[in-house]
Design an enzyme around this catalytic site. Structure first.
Site: not given
Ligand code: NDP
Length: 496
Positions: A155, A253, A287, A467
């Site tokens: 995002n 995060e 987020c 962060e």
């Molecule tokens: P995901 O948790 O699905 O994915 C985040 C990252 O983790 C991606 O690179 C993903 O890879 C990777 N990933 C997935 N499974 C694993 C695993 N088992 N081991 C290691 N890495 C893994 O989140 P989204 O990409 O869907 O992002 C949306 C989420 O992020 C929302 O819940 C949002 O709230 C949160 N977010 C939080 C922020 C904050 O600062 N608090 C800021 C922005 C977003 P792949 O893409 O290949 O699946």
């Protein structure tokens, strides 16, 4: 019809390389799914290991590069990114879908973070501490950890990687970066900036591919000393557990369910603008997006009238159209997920007051567009009041008084950001003292944060050291204490 789709590679040990197994996957424009934006490496465990090995090899030389020189490399990256603002913004919009003005805002944020963090090269300070003993100097040093892993969501495909990679590098660590599978193009543009800034081979490596293979290897490989992750709470929880096997440092995060409280004495026009920006800006895929609004009974009628009118005036369209307020969702999976939440809210008895449909007809048919949606009459136990939706959907709850408003706002597993609209200082202070979220706003939206200020959440929204700002360096370094005895004499052991 497109004839040629470009293929992009991983970046390992200073070279652009295909994945070991030769697997690739194709991505499409979320505003027009018929348009391919590129083919990317569907890497596996072997590729992640190669990147870790390259990062390990580069570590000794990078850690002994003076920190101000490491900072200079970041300044050069900052300067190159400044020349490429428009290119970055268009790449973000093309790949993620957000309106071009939001994408420019994201590039600006990334620039600010780079600028601030580059300066940290001159400020990697330790402490001197007075000793109980004569002629003894005690001081602390901050040392890099070694190979660090950065795992990011789709995002904010530029800003989030920058606010992890930059502090990792300036602290003297080497990095393996795994971007979200749906936004590798922006990640590649970012790596190119660092390459052009002259970062030595192996210091920054990037591997695209599934979280379940590449991400899992990073979370469990014993050579990785720390993981900085942003994404869903579910993945964060898994990474935290997996990383414990090798006692890595972990920073997560995660999700949010951010609430705005609107008091009876609020400036309602200001509150409506803040809620609309927070809930529907970037299609709610932030987020820090506003997902709930808790309105005091006395303000409810006029607030809802203004809110519904302003929401239905928003222009939904492709992100590259400068008139667009709300762009498409970033992928078909997001679209299906958001439409599922809307259906569930209806089933549970929430009252739809605006939006609620996937947009259809003309250019809407090819993209993942959802109307900005408001549900009123939401009860705290409904899934729409509890689950993160990550789309343009807002839940409205009503409170009798401030005590109930605080209870409702805090009734969440998450605690990322929050906001209150009020003209009463006592209410603002009550909110600042009691709200259970890591970033609180008074009379401004739940969104964002500044580059030099700590960023992160409470409860299931955040784990580990914050962060951004100076805190970021704490995560990417470890502290060593040095006791220097310059008496030149034997000490009396009783003192020690
Ligand atoms: P995901 O948790 O699905 O994915 C985040 C990252 O983790 C991606 O690179 C993903 O890879 C990777 N990933 C997935 N499974 C694993 C695993 N088992 N081991 C290691 N890495 C893994 O989140 P989204 O990409 O869907 O992002 C949306 C989420 O992020 C929302 O819940 C949002 O709230 C949160 N977010 C939080 C922020 C904050 O600062 N608090 C800021 C922005 C977003 P792949 O893409 O290949 O699946």
């Amino acid at each position: 019809m497109q004839s040629h789709v470009e293929t992009f590679h991983n970046f390992v040990g200073g070279r652009w390389v295909p994945s070991a197994a030769g697997e690739t996957y194709e991505l499409h424009d979320p505003a027009d799914a018929s348009e391919a934006i590129g083919r990317f490496q569907g890497s596996g465990v072997e590729d992640a290991r190669a990147a870790i090995a390259a990062a390990q090899e580069a570590f000794a030389a990078w850690r002994s590069t003076p920190a101000p020189q490491r900072g200079q490399a970041l300044f050069r990256a900052w300067s190159l990114m400044k020349e490429r603002v428009e290119e970055f913004a268009r790449t973000i919009t093309k790949e993620e879908g957000k309106p071009i003005a939001d994408a420019r805002g994201e590039v600006k944020r990334a620039l600010n973070v780079l600028e601030f963090t580059a300066g940290e090269g001159r400020r990697l300070l330790g402490d001197t501490i007075p000793s109980e003993l004569p002629k003894t100097l005690i001081y602390t040093q901050r040392r890099p950890l070694g190979v660090t892993a950065v795992i990011t969501p789709w995002n904010f495909p530029l800003a989030i990687p920058v606010w992890k990679v930059a502090p990792a590098l300036v602290s003297g660590n080497t990095v393996v970066f795994k971007p979200a599978s749906s936004t590798p193009l922006t990640a590649i543009a970012l790596v190119k900036v660092f390459v052009d800034a002259g970062l030595p081979a192996g210091v920054l490596n990037m591997v695209t591919g599934p979280g379940a293979t590449v991400g899992k290897e990073l979370a469990t490989n014993p050579s990785v000393r720390a993981i900085s992750f942003t994404g869903s709470t579910e993945t964060g929880r898994w990474i935290y557990g997996a990383a414990s096997g090798t006692l890595k440092k972990v920073q997560c995060e995660m999700g949010g369910k951010n609430a705005v409280v609107v008091a009876e004495d609020a400036d309602l026009d200001l509150a409506v603008e803040g809620v609309v920006q927070g809930a529907f800006g970037s299609s709610g895929q932030r987020c820090t997006a506003t997902s709930r609004v808790v309105v005091l009974k006395g303000a409810k009628g006029p607030f809802m009238e203004k809110l519904a009118a302003r929401t239905t005036s928003l222009k939904v369209g492709p992100g590259l159209d400068a008139r667009t307020d709300v762009g498409p969702l970033s992928s078909r999976e997001q679209l299906d997920k958001v439409m599922g939440h809307i259906a569930l809210a209806r089933k549970e008895g929430a009252r739809l007051v605006a939006g609620g449909r996937r947009m259809a007809g003309g250019h809407f048919d090819g993209g993942f567009y959802v109307e900005p949606t408001i549900f009123d009459g939401v009860e705290p136990g409904m899934s729409i009041a509890q689950q993160e939706i990550f789309g343009p959907v807002l839940a409205v709850l009503e409170a009798e008084d401030m005590d109930e408003a605080m209870k409702l706002a805090n009734d969440s597993l998450f605690g990322l950001s929050g906001s209150i609209y009020t003209s009463d200082l006592a209410k603002a202070m009550k909110y600042a003292e009691e709200a259970e979220a890591g970033m609180l706003h008074i009379n401004s939206p739940t969104l964002g944060g500044e580059a030099h200020v700590p960023f992160g959440g409470l409860k299931q929204s955040g784990l580990g050291i914050r962060e951004q700002g100076r805190r970021a360096i704490e995560f990417f370094t470890e502290e060593v204490v040095v006791y220097m005895d310059y008496t030149g004499k034997k000490r009396d052991a009783r003192f020690i």
